[in-house]
Design a protein around this motif. Sequence first.
Motif, PDB file in Angstrom:
ATOM      1  N   HIS A   1       0.827  -1.385  -0.083  1.00 19.67           N
ATOM      2  CA  HIS A   1       0.125  -0.255   0.215  1.00 19.67           C
ATOM      3  C   HIS A   1       1.136   1.267  -0.407  1.00 19.67           C
ATOM      4  CE1 HIS A   1       0.902   0.472   4.041  1.00 19.67           C
ATOM      5  NE2 HIS A   1       0.576  -0.774   4.202  1.00 19.67           N
TER       6      HIS A   1
ATOM      7  N   ASP B   1       6.661   1.119   5.515  1.00 21.57           N
ATOM      8  CA  ASP B   1       5.627   0.437   5.480  1.00 21.57           C
ATOM      9  C   ASP B   1       4.987   0.601   4.436  1.00 21.57           C
ATOM     10  OD1 ASP B   1       3.028  -0.865   6.452  1.00 21.57           O
ATOM     11  OD2 ASP B   1       3.096   1.037   8.130  1.00 21.57           O
ATOM     12  N   GLY B   2       4.655  -0.411   3.470  1.00 22.65           N
ATOM     13  CA  GLY B   2       3.674  -0.291   2.250  1.00 22.65           C
ATOM     14  C   GLY B   2       4.428   0.076   1.111  1.00 22.65           C
TER      15      GLY B   2
ATOM     16  N   GLU C   1      -4.915   1.170   3.625  1.00 20.59           N
ATOM     17  CA  GLU C   1      -4.857  -0.616   3.996  1.00 20.59           C
ATOM     18  C   GLU C   1      -4.176   0.067   6.081  1.00 20.59           C
ATOM     19  OE1 GLU C   1      -1.635  -3.252   6.536  1.00 20.59           O
ATOM     20  OE2 GLU C   1      -1.502  -1.137   6.590  1.00 20.59           O
ATOM     21  N   GLU C   2      -4.029   1.564   6.072  1.00 21.08           N
ATOM     22  CA  GLU C   2      -3.942   2.062   7.348  1.00 21.08           C
ATOM     23  C   GLU C   2      -5.845   2.277   8.218  1.00 21.08           C
ATOM     24  OE1 GLU C   2      -1.469   1.184   9.052  1.00 21.08           O
ATOM     25  OE2 GLU C   2       0.519   1.757   7.436  1.00 21.08           O
TER      26      GLU C   2
ATOM     27  N   HIS D   1       7.139  -6.948   2.569  1.00 20.90           N
ATOM     28  CA  HIS D   1       6.283  -5.410   4.188  1.00 20.90           C
ATOM     29  C   HIS D   1       8.111  -5.158   4.842  1.00 20.90           C
ATOM     30  CE1 HIS D   1       3.704  -3.063   6.572  1.00 20.90           C
ATOM     31  NE2 HIS D   1       3.060  -3.172   5.835  1.00 20.90           N
TER      32      HIS D   1
ATOM     33  N   HIS E   1      -2.447  -5.955   7.113  1.00 18.25           N
ATOM     34  CA  HIS E   1      -1.646  -6.356   5.521  1.00 18.25           C
ATOM     35  C   HIS E   1      -3.047  -6.671   4.575  1.00 18.25           C
ATOM     36  CE1 HIS E   1       2.628  -6.354   7.293  1.00 18.25           C
ATOM     37  NE2 HIS E   1       1.879  -7.235   7.623  1.00 18.25           N
TER      38      HIS E   1
HETATM   39 MN    MN Z   1       1.628  -1.737   5.855  1.00 18.25          MN
END
Ligand code: MN
Length: 415
Positions: free
Chosen positions: A83, A94-95, A128-129, A193, A360
């Motif tokens: 993401h 992160d993503g 995603e978050e 990830h 995820h």
């Molecule tokens: Mn993530």
Amino acid sequence: MAYDAMTLADVVMERAEILGAISEEPQLLVRRFATPTLRQAMDTVAGWMSDAGMNVRRDNIGNLIGRYEGVLGATKTLLLGSHLDTVRDAGKYDGPLGVLVAVACVERLQQAGRRLPYAIEVAAFADEEGLRYHTAYLGSNVVAGRFDPAYLTLVDDDGITLIEALRSYGGDPSALAADARDSADLLGYCEVHIEQGPVLEALDLPVGIVSGIAGQSRFTVTWRGMAGHAGTVPMRLRRDALCAAAEFITLVEQVAREHAGLVATVGQIAVQPGASNVIPGQVTLSLDVRHLDDGLREQTIGQLHAQALSIGERRQIDVTWGVVQEHGSLLCARELVALLGRAVQAQGYPIHELPSGAGHDAVVMAELGPVAMLFVRCKDGVSHHPAESVAVADVAVAIDVLQEFLELLGRADGR
Ligand code: MN
Ligand code: GLV
Ligand code: MN
């Protein structure tokens, strides 16, 4: 050779820096769903995908999908990705790392003039978050055909509904269902990830293979008491919503500590009317509960819900318990896990499987077919924090492992 893994990893790190500078706020990294900032990040990645020989399209929720065709006559497709939305005051990896490593692998195929026996699609998911609408996986839910139309009425902190946000982003809300991906041609989904935890670092391993992803429940709990004058209402006559909520928050921590692997978090709280000389009349808080064992998670939630009601009753506070989202735990597909294991060993590293406590997009993509994930070691296990950091050498290993996985999959399957 220009396209060795280390060179590609350098490119991935440079690109992570570029994306890390695309933020809604100058002093910290935040990219919420359906914002011009997310669009800017998506457009930037679209350029890199095109350079890697991919055909790029956007769907109506705002996901970006690049496709690299397989050999002539190939009928199957492998989906890779992660993401591009972030939490508030996020780290850079992160993503984006999963998207960038996937694009790097395609770039290497293109440079070598190679096509695999299947097509590759790289998805950059739009949410995603769940930062903006408090519900995670909006992007992958659309791809998996699991988007709940009720989400369209969700309202963000500025009073903008999801349907309004989508329209101003350029999406057609009535076309979301049609954006669901057909699973018939899918070989599966594989996501790279950062680990977001300290396990790989402690084992001195650059990468690990995800065995499964913890189930996750998110709630909004509202506490309604009575606002009043902070100077005149005696303590015994108060119905202070914040004191009730505070009692509950401490209990959440206590209950979660009683079970190995259980995590429960109150990450957001809003107090109304919110003045130093007014007794809090209403409090809204978020609750996030996770465990690999769905039964234990559900049992804990039942216990917390009952205790919230009992705190409310004792303090004469009205408690409303709203479910935002619930996902059961997921076991990664053993056939893909095995291929990832062979790919890791081929790079000279031992196989280490570990569960993911973080959620995820793979959780949702499992609705369409087999999923697997490769974790990359991160510094001090820090994530959801600007200090998030990965080593370029570990990114190079991840690129080589994913590339080997693609080759092995081509031999194991294909047309
Ligand atoms: Mn993530
Ligand atoms: C996403 O990062 C989550 O696990 O909440
Ligand atoms: Mn995250």
